[in-house]
Motif scaffolding. Structure first.
Motif, PDB file in Angstrom:
ATOM      1  N   TRP A 128      -6.694  -0.350   2.571  1.00 35.94           N
ATOM      2  CA  TRP A 128      -5.479  -0.592   3.360  1.00 35.94           C
ATOM      3  C   TRP A 128      -5.607  -1.764   4.311  1.00 35.94           C
ATOM      4  N   LEU A 129      -6.807  -2.185   4.567  1.00 36.42           N
ATOM      5  CA  LEU A 129      -7.023  -3.283   5.501  1.00 36.42           C
ATOM      6  C   LEU A 129      -6.690  -4.626   4.869  1.00 36.42           C
ATOM      7  N   VAL A 130      -7.079  -4.826   3.602  1.00 36.51           N
ATOM      8  CA  VAL A 130      -6.960  -6.167   3.022  1.00 36.51           C
ATOM      9  C   VAL A 130      -5.510  -6.488   2.664  1.00 36.51           C
ATOM     10  N   LYS A 131      -5.225  -7.786   2.665  1.00 35.37           N
ATOM     11  CA  LYS A 131      -3.887  -8.269   2.333  1.00 35.37           C
ATOM     12  C   LYS A 131      -3.817  -8.562   0.841  1.00 35.37           C
ATOM     13  N   GLY A 132      -2.635  -8.311   0.256  1.00 35.23           N
ATOM     14  CA  GLY A 132      -2.450  -8.611  -1.163  1.00 35.23           C
ATOM     15  C   GLY A 132      -3.301  -7.707  -2.038  1.00 35.23           C
ATOM     16  N   PHE A 133      -3.461  -8.091  -3.286  1.00 36.56           N
ATOM     17  CA  PHE A 133      -4.237  -7.284  -4.224  1.00 36.56           C
ATOM     18  C   PHE A 133      -5.651  -7.865  -4.304  1.00 36.56           C
ATOM     19  N   GLN A 134      -6.618  -7.158  -3.706  1.00 41.43           N
ATOM     20  CA  GLN A 134      -7.990  -7.675  -3.678  1.00 41.43           C
ATOM     21  C   GLN A 134      -8.958  -6.719  -4.355  1.00 41.43           C
TER      22      GLN A 134
ATOM     23  N   TYR B 299      -4.929 -18.819   0.123  1.00 38.29           N
ATOM     24  CA  TYR B 299      -5.399 -17.913  -0.931  1.00 38.29           C
ATOM     25  C   TYR B 299      -5.593 -18.590  -2.283  1.00 38.29           C
TER      26      TYR B 299
ATOM     27  N   ARG C 215      -4.981 -11.911  -9.093  1.00 29.50           N
ATOM     28  CA  ARG C 215      -3.612 -11.440  -8.881  1.00 29.50           C
ATOM     29  C   ARG C 215      -3.371 -11.065  -7.426  1.00 29.50           C
ATOM     30  N   VAL C 216      -4.073 -11.730  -6.524  1.00 27.70           N
ATOM     31  CA  VAL C 216      -3.929 -11.384  -5.109  1.00 27.70           C
ATOM     32  C   VAL C 216      -2.483 -11.550  -4.638  1.00 27.70           C
ATOM     33  N   LEU C 217      -1.784 -12.552  -5.182  1.00 21.45           N
ATOM     34  CA  LEU C 217      -0.360 -12.767  -4.906  1.00 21.45           C
ATOM     35  C   LEU C 217       0.298 -13.200  -6.204  1.00 21.45           C
TER      36      LEU C 217
ATOM     37  N   TRP D  52       4.799 -13.472   0.290  1.00 15.51           N
ATOM     38  CA  TRP D  52       4.299 -12.289   0.997  1.00 15.51           C
ATOM     39  C   TRP D  52       5.343 -11.188   1.049  1.00 15.51           C
TER      40      TRP D  52
ATOM     41  N   SER E  12       5.140  -9.422  -2.152  1.00 13.53           N
ATOM     42  CA  SER E  12       3.918  -8.627  -2.214  1.00 13.53           C
ATOM     43  C   SER E  12       4.043  -7.332  -1.412  1.00 13.53           C
ATOM     44  N   GLN E  13       4.507  -7.427  -0.172  1.00 11.08           N
ATOM     45  CA  GLN E  13       4.653  -6.247   0.678  1.00 11.08           C
ATOM     46  C   GLN E  13       5.871  -6.377   1.593  1.00 11.08           C
TER      47      GLN E  13
ATOM     48  N   TYR F  92       6.060  -8.027   5.526  1.00 10.73           N
ATOM     49  CA  TYR F  92       6.348  -9.439   5.728  1.00 10.73           C
ATOM     50  C   TYR F  92       7.805  -9.719   5.408  1.00 10.73           C
TER      51      TYR F  92
ATOM     52  N   ARG G  92       0.086  -3.115  10.245  1.00 10.46           N
ATOM     53  CA  ARG G  92      -1.363  -3.290  10.197  1.00 10.46           C
ATOM     54  C   ARG G  92      -2.003  -3.899  11.425  1.00 10.46           C
TER      55      ARG G  92
END
Lengths: 200, 322
Positions: free
Chosen positions: A169-175, B87, B191-193, B260, B263-264, B268, B282
């Motif tokens: 839950w801490l990290v941003k995006g999909f890590q 990123y 796939r972070v974003l 962003w 993503s969420q 954001y 957060r």
């Protein structure tokens, strides 16, 4: 497969070596603090580094029992407590940095964080569950609590789950990184469930 | 093997850039005109010289006058260039610095499209040559609750946008960061974003004099890890709104998608104005850690730019349009 117990002096040497190894991440941070080499954001470095090592030692601690099953080496279990204690040490370090540099010991700041930020709620839950385990991490408690000690120490599973969620839950995006730790924990828990259903 | 290596922009160390104290004195020297005159003479020898990359604008970036300061200590060049969220170049703060060389900025062109009379493809020279560069010292507040004070070089973005003659349907401006499918950056393989990175502004935000098109940092052409060759700096919004390495500008009638937010969406919003009173799930947005400091300080409404930008949002519920 069976891994025979080495003789006593080797076991003692191993124990000392283990404690020394567990101390290395803390020494690394201490060295960085002394030489002013903790990166551009030193507080963040302290927080992330200590938190990650707390999780790693927690997972290592949970590896000992399955390793014993695999290798039939009950003598390994005597090292389990050290790993658990060191996990708690790094968790305290992690929490201490937060308390000092983020919350500055302000109760309302801490309360807001714990109540309103789910990842902090999880982290706090993980720490609170580890607390009684650390307090009773000695032979005296084991003797006094008997079977309840074993029951109490099953809390480590919930604590480890909370800590993994805390990271996810801490990290941003999909890590990937927090998911790798979660997958390791899932595997360690699965082995226990499988063993349990086989023996019952 | 090359025996002589010239340092690239992103490999500069603090020693390579002018000391912060000398930095401003140098400006005064440039203004005396001695070196400026000799540069003009040089330029007349090469009338057909075209500038293809921002490195070719180095002299003009170095000569830019400071038009805006804040009464706070600047973050060092090292801090600004080695602690980044970009990123495309990796998720760790040190990744963009390490991977900066993978971003190819020469040649560079920007595609302008949508609701405007003068769309087209523009080279860096087309985009930058007509404008006067100035230096502005802005606060930068990241949504992760850290902040810096940064000397950017560039000019008001409105001056560039006006050249494309947006029509009356242009209510928003959408932006995209470089996304070259044949040469993906390391973060773009994950796939972070959802790639490409997308951002957007309402037209009045984009035209606001504080919104800056940035080409330089500390009097140097912008290092890759900071979003070379051109990026935005919107000082009253969380850092992720200030899109880096822009390749597309599109005028739209409807609110554009932003990375962003896709993503969420709960975390954001489209606006993402710095606001200590609007809770983020957060991070506490009430306070922040200035890079270089250990303890937190209070976050200012609109990051301290309230007087200048609050009028953009009168009649808006900022807890809803966060």
């Amino acid at each position: 497969m069976q891994l025979a117990s080495p003789n006593r002096s080797i076991r003692v040497t191993l124990r000392i070596a283990l404690h020394f190894l567990c101390l290395i991440p803390a020494l690394y941070l201490a060295w960085g603090a002394v030489t002013g080499d903790l990166g551009i954001n030193p507080v963040e470095t302290l927080t992330h580094f200590s938190g990650e090592w707390a999780l790693r030692f927690l997972l290592l601690c949970l590896t000992i029992t399955p390793l014993n099953w695999l290798l039939s080496a009950p003598w390994l279990v005597s090292y389990r407590r050290a790993l658990g204690d060191w996990a708690f040490f790094y968790a305290c370090f992690h929490l201490g940095v937060y308390m000092l540099f983020d919350a500055q010991f302000d109760p309302s700041y801490i309360l807001t964080d714990v109540l309103k930020r789910p990842y902090i709620t999880m982290g706090a839950a993980g720490f609170i569950m580890l607390l009684p385990l650390a307090i009773t991490s000695n032979q005296w408690s084991q003797r006094v609590l008997r079977r309840n000690w074993v029951r109490l120490h099953k809390l480590i599973y919930s604590a480890a789950i909370a800590v993994c969620i805390h990271f996810i839950w801490l990290v941003k995006g999909f890590q990937i990184e927090p998911l790798v730790y979660a997958a390791i924990l899932a595997a360690l828990l699965f082995v226990r469930i499988a063993q349990h259903s086989r023996s019952s | 093997m090359t025996l002589i290596r010239t340092k690239k922009r992103h490999h500069l160390s603090e020693a390579d850039v002018t000391d912060e104290k000398l930095f401003h004195q140098r400006r005064a020297f440039m203004k005396t005109g001695v070196s400026a005159a000799s540069m003009a003479a040089m330029a007349s020898y090469f009338p057909t010289l075209t500038r293809a990359s921002i490195d070719d604008f180095a002299d003009r970036i170095a000569a830019a006058e400071t038009t805006r300061t804040v009464d706070e200590e600047l973050n060092s060049f090292e801090e600004i260039t080695q602690y980044n969220n970009f990123y495309e170049l990796g998720v760790d703060k040190s990744d963009p610095y390490r991977n900066a060389h993978l971003l190819e900025t020469d040649p560079w062109s920007v595609e302008v499209s949508g609701e405007c009379n003068k769309p087209g493809n523009f080279s860096i020279d087309d985009l930058l040559a007509p404008h006067n560069f100035e230096e502005r010292i802005y606060r930068l507040r990241c949504v992760e609750a850290w902040s810096m004070v940064i000397p950017w070089t560039g000019f008001s973005f409105s001056k560039l946008l006006q050249r494309f003659e947006p029509n009356s349907n242009a209510k928003y401006v959408a932006f995209e960061t470089l996304y070259d499918r044949s040469n993906l950056l390391p973060g773009q393989r994950t796939r972070v974003l959802q790639w490409p990175y997308r951002e957007g502004l309402r037209m009045d935000e984009a035209m606001h004099p504080l919104t800056m098109l940035v080409t330089g940092l500390y009097g140097r052409p912008l290092p890759n890890q900071n979003g070379a060759p051109i990026r935005l700096a919107i000082p009253w919004k969380y850092g992720f709104k200030s899109i880096k390495s822009i390749v597309k500008i599109r005028f739209t009638q409807t609110e554009p998608e932003t990375s962003w937010n896709l993503s969420q969406p709960r975390e954001y919003g489209f606006y993402s104005n710095v606001n200590p009173n609007v809770n983020h799930p957060r991070w506490s947005q009430a306070s922040e850690r200035r890079i270089g400091e250990f303890f937190r300080r209070d976050t200012l409404m609109f990051n301290g730019y309230e007087e200048e930008v609050a009028s953009l949002y009168t009649d808006m519920d900022l807890t809803r349009y966060y």
